[in-house]
Design an enzyme around this catalytic site. Sequence first.
Site, PDB file in Angstrom:
ATOM      1  N   GLU A 157      97.466  16.287  14.749  1.00 15.39           N
ATOM      2  CA  GLU A 157      96.116  16.648  14.965  1.00 15.39           C
ATOM      3  C   GLU A 157      96.330  16.348  16.965  1.00 15.39           C
ATOM      4  OE1 GLU A 157      93.495  18.369  12.426  1.00 15.39           O
ATOM      5  OE2 GLU A 157      94.955  19.455  11.124  1.00 15.39           O
ATOM      6  N   GLU A 344      99.861  19.787   7.084  1.00 12.67           N
ATOM      7  CA  GLU A 344      99.019  19.735   5.469  1.00 12.67           C
ATOM      8  C   GLU A 344      98.209  21.874   5.520  1.00 12.67           C
ATOM      9  OE1 GLU A 344      95.431  18.018   7.836  1.00 12.67           O
ATOM     10  OE2 GLU A 344      96.589  16.346   8.573  1.00 12.67           O
TER      11      GLU A 344
HETATM   12  C1  FCB Z   1      92.681  18.053   8.825  1.00 17.95           C
HETATM   13  C2  FCB Z   1      92.744  16.184   9.260  1.00 17.95           C
HETATM   14  C3  FCB Z   1      92.636  15.651   8.205  1.00 17.95           C
HETATM   15  C4  FCB Z   1      91.649  16.262   7.441  1.00 17.95           C
HETATM   16  C5  FCB Z   1      91.848  17.709   7.134  1.00 17.95           C
HETATM   17  C6  FCB Z   1      90.558  18.454   5.713  1.00 17.95           C
HETATM   18  O1  FCB Z   1      92.158  17.962  10.638  1.00 17.95           O
HETATM   19  O2  FCB Z   1      93.876  16.439   9.873  1.00 17.95           O
HETATM   20  O3  FCB Z   1      92.842  14.273   8.242  1.00 17.95           O
HETATM   21  O4  FCB Z   1      90.581  15.759   8.358  1.00 17.95           O
HETATM   22  O5  FCB Z   1      91.340  18.336   8.318  1.00 17.95           O
END
Ligand code: FCB
Length: 429
Positions: A157, A344
């Site tokens: 990110e 994620e």
């Molecule tokens: C994302 C991050 C991760 C975590 C999630 C909830 O943006 O990559 O580390 O904090 O959010």
Amino acid sequence: MVTTNPVPRFPAGFLWGVSTSAHQIEGSAGTRERSVWDAFTDRPGRVSDGSTAAVACDHCRRYREDVALLAGLGVGAYRFSVSWPRVDSPGGLDFYDRLTDELCAAGVRPVPTLFHWDLPLGLDWRERDTAARFAAYAARVADRLGDRVSTWITLNEPAEHTLLGHALGVHAPGERLLFDALPVAHHQLLAHGLAVRALRAAGATGIGIANSHGPTWPASDDPTDREAAGFYDVLLNRMFADPLLLGRYPDGIGGLMPGDVAADLAVIAEPLDFYGVNYYAPTRVGAPAGERQFGAELPFSVRRIEGRPVTDSGWPVVPEALTELLTGFRARYGDRLPPVLITENGCAYDGLDDQARIAYLDGHLRALHEALAAGVDVRGYFVWSLLDNFEWAEGYTRRFGLVHVDFATQRRTPKASYGWFRDVLRAQA
Ligand code: FCB
């Protein structure tokens, strides 16, 4: 309500996993060099509960127990991150060597991310040289782990790290540069491209990046709202995906970036083996509403999405926006889009009987399946997160884990969602 229908069947070979990151779980802060996050959390008022990640989940010492939890879950892969400041300390790669061995012995594919926001203190993404240093560090990790790792993620990110850490100052390193933060985005993208080359030179294969993406919904059809939403979409989505996948910045952005941008773009657009998408929620955006947001006057305003349940983070639950995101990516990038991994997806909810998390994950898996049915080549899905952990500026107040962690005793307790996900994986097997 959780539907009783089973999750639809995903293609054979689909990669199921869970994700974590070094700073959020490792602890053992005294055994590594300091990062920008250590310095940030030492400053009073930066983390909502005043906590730090010095101990976090004590994972460096309890990694065997955590790998056993992965094995019990039945995941095919585990996405963790390598702490650059740990690798910079004497013997720092030994921990990742042991972790990788433990994962391989458990039959879980190690998927390391090389940068998940914990930049060594003293380095600065405003400096171009940080990109070259990152590539050298990536090569060192590949030399040590490359014989057992077949899937690599360069950065996590860069958009959030730029926006939250450098433009708005709510994450480390806490800079409030607003639009002067743009070089931070460019240097991270350059670091990614140089690292792809360094990893390939070290013999690595299976290389991608994990970018946060979400649909941007205009607050209304009014042209000022549409224009503001389009600008937000450029900053959070296209400014990162376009250079990587099309080899160019969106209109108006390239001229704001430092250095020989055309030459850098050729590095940034190095072909990828997969494209990682972190997805949580869409964002509704309108024209500036006259009030300051994040302590600044921005050329857009983030609005509430009404009529949806929200997680403990206040994020709306909108599973179908994942389908929209992925089909939109396919339409925009066409054959330039490599196979996608959802690197994620998850939600913050308290409690061991976390039916709301089960509903969230169930809904998102169905939405993901719809994207596959619509022709998007998605090869895997990783839940954020295995463990409750240090959620950055929210400290320990947001619990994203399939496994509950009692931070006083470090006791791990699988939640209802852990059993649910294990059963989903068994049914898919
Ligand atoms: C994302 C991050 C991760 C975590 C999630 C909830 O943006 O990559 O580390 O904090 O959010």
